[in-house]
Design an enzyme around this catalytic site. Structure first.
Site, PDB file in Angstrom:
ATOM      1  N   HIS A 259       1.043  -1.221  -0.055  1.00 45.44           N
ATOM      2  CA  HIS A 259      -0.005   0.091   0.084  1.00 45.44           C
ATOM      3  C   HIS A 259       0.846   1.163   0.034  1.00 45.44           C
ATOM      4  CE1 HIS A 259      -3.817   2.380   0.519  1.00 45.44           C
ATOM      5  NE2 HIS A 259      -3.209   2.913   1.098  1.00 45.44           N
ATOM      6  N   HIS A 296      -3.540   5.050  11.042  1.00 48.10           N
ATOM      7  CA  HIS A 296      -2.403   6.046  11.220  1.00 48.10           C
ATOM      8  C   HIS A 296      -2.851   7.256  12.030  1.00 48.10           C
ATOM      9  CE1 HIS A 296      -4.940   6.900   7.634  1.00 48.10           C
ATOM     10  NE2 HIS A 296      -4.579   8.207   7.777  1.00 48.10           N
ATOM     11  N   ASP A 302      -4.342  17.731  10.430  1.00 52.76           N
ATOM     12  CA  ASP A 302      -5.883  17.512  10.328  1.00 52.76           C
ATOM     13  C   ASP A 302      -5.930  16.876   8.888  1.00 52.76           C
ATOM     14  OD1 ASP A 302      -6.208  18.037  12.839  1.00 52.76           O
ATOM     15  OD2 ASP A 302      -7.574  19.779  12.446  1.00 52.76           O
ATOM     16  N   HIS A 332      -7.090   6.820  13.373  1.00 45.48           N
ATOM     17  CA  HIS A 332      -8.100   6.607  12.576  1.00 45.48           C
ATOM     18  C   HIS A 332      -7.670   5.543  11.314  1.00 45.48           C
ATOM     19  CE1 HIS A 332      -6.241  10.045  10.261  1.00 45.48           C
ATOM     20  NE2 HIS A 332      -6.850   9.502   8.835  1.00 45.48           N
TER      21      HIS A 332
END
Length: 384
Positions: A259, A296, A302, A332
């Site tokens: 990934h 991560h 943000d 998240h």
């Protein structure tokens, strides 16, 4: 922009007398960062400084949702009202001193006002619709999946050919990523897109008199003025600073056995934020790859993601047009079951299109966002 371009009629030398039909043509240096930054030279039929009347000032203060806490958010743009004007009435959802992220829903029709953003470059992402962008540099047709980048200080307007929805990102120093460019400004082999993917304006000159309303936007509000000559009276221009368009479907994702991080999908850089685009691509093909984003915690950033089309494999409960805001300091990543479901996707095709804005300063949430927020979203990693 990072390469030289010219259109229309130009004098042999800059800062020299230039006439057309016996009339003196007026030269304008249009630039950023004083006289040392990027610029273009524009040649007007009339003095571009001419203002007939100074009209009203309209405040544009954004009300922060101060009690929102510090958590993840999911915003449903489907619940937003239609905007009366794509510039004057865009709905700001997330913001800080460097970045404003807004949304526009607007009906078919031509704008009655000309626009100029004095403080911020603008990135329009066309989620839905078909639009003719008109500016003193010329015209560009844009439609679903297009980015339109407008340098601050540009004068422009819109013709909406059908109902349209746009994500709007405002900021400073919007550029093509430096790591894509060689010392001459050419996009190098292996970059996310190439120079010929960038669509430039086609000049159209208006030699007309009348009553034309121009609104100049700052971070605090709008100043309206009236002109008596059409603002698109440019007969020629050249330089390195101008609007352009880029389709997400022309982007060339770099994939691998394992990934790839979002930095591989960086589309534009800016002052204290980047814009990345997740586009249709092959999933990772290592026999033991987990072809989905890993958990991560980018503590200093943000992360806003706008979900435009396709299947969003890492998230459930997401609809097209939704926005998520993931806070630095909160972990998240994939929701429960998403990793397991991804394992049989190795080497297959993913059709998602999503726009990510990652900021280096915390984003504030507006009261408009409060109206479309899903308060249960922070628990979605537990409840699904």
């Amino acid at each position: 922009m990072v390469f030289y371009y010219k259109q229309g009629e130009l004098p042999k030398k800059r800062h020299t007398v230039f006439t057309k039909d016996g009339k003196l043509v007026r030269e304008e240096v249009f630039g950023i960062n004083g006289f040392s930054g990027r610029y273009s030279l524009l040649y007007h039929l009339n003095p571009p400084t001419r203002i007939v009347r100074l009209e009203e000032w309209k405040d544009n203060s954004i009300q922060e949702w101060k009690s929102s806490g510090y958590r993840h958010h999911k915003l449903s743009t489907s619940k937003l009202r239609e905007s009366n004007d794509a510039f004057l009435d865009r709905i700001t959802l997330l913001f800080n001193e460097d970045t404003f992220i807004s949304y526009v829903k607007t009906s078919e029709g031509e704008s009655k006002v000309f626009y100029r953003n004095a403080d911020f470059d603008e990135i329009y992402y066309v989620h839905e619709g078909e639009i003719l962008f008109k500016s003193l540099f010329g015209e560009i047709n844009v439609s679903q999946g297009d980015y339109l980048v407008v340098p601050r200080g540009s004068t422009y307007t819109f013709v909406f050919k059908k109902y349209s929805e746009l994500l709007v990102v405002e900021g400073k120093q919007v550029e093509l990523p430096k790591n894509y460019r060689n010392e001459y400004g050419q996009l190098v082999e292996g970059s996310f897109y190439y120079n010929r993917d960038i669509r430039l304006p086609t000049l159209r000159t208006y030699d007309e008199k009348g009553n034309y309303r121009l609104v100049i936007k700052t971070s605090n509000g709008f100043q309206f003025v009236e002109l008596d000559t059409h603002p698109f009276d440019v007969v020629g221009w050249d330089g390195y600073l101008y609007p352009f368009a880029l389709s997400v479907y022309d982007l060339e994702p770099i994939t691998g056995k394992l990934h790839q991080p979002p930095t591989m999908y960086t589309t534009f850089t800016a002052s204290n934020f980047v814009v990345c685009t997740f586009v249709p691509r092959l999933f990772d093909y290592h026999p033991q790859a987990v072809p989905i984003s890993y958990y991560h915690n980018n503590v200093d950033a943000d992360e806003m993601i706008f979900y435009s089309s396709g299947q969003f494999m890492s998230r459930r409960g997401i609809s097209k047009g939704d926005i998520t805001l993931h806070r630095g300091g909160h972990i998240h990543g994939p929701q429960p079951g998403a990793v397991e479901l991804s394992l049989n996707k190795r080497g297959t095709y993913n059709d998602e299109v999503a726009v990510m804005v990652e900021t280096q300063k915390r984003l504030k949430v507006s009261l408009y966002a409060k109206e479309i927020d899903d308060p249960s979203y922070p628990l979605s990693w537990y409840n699904y």
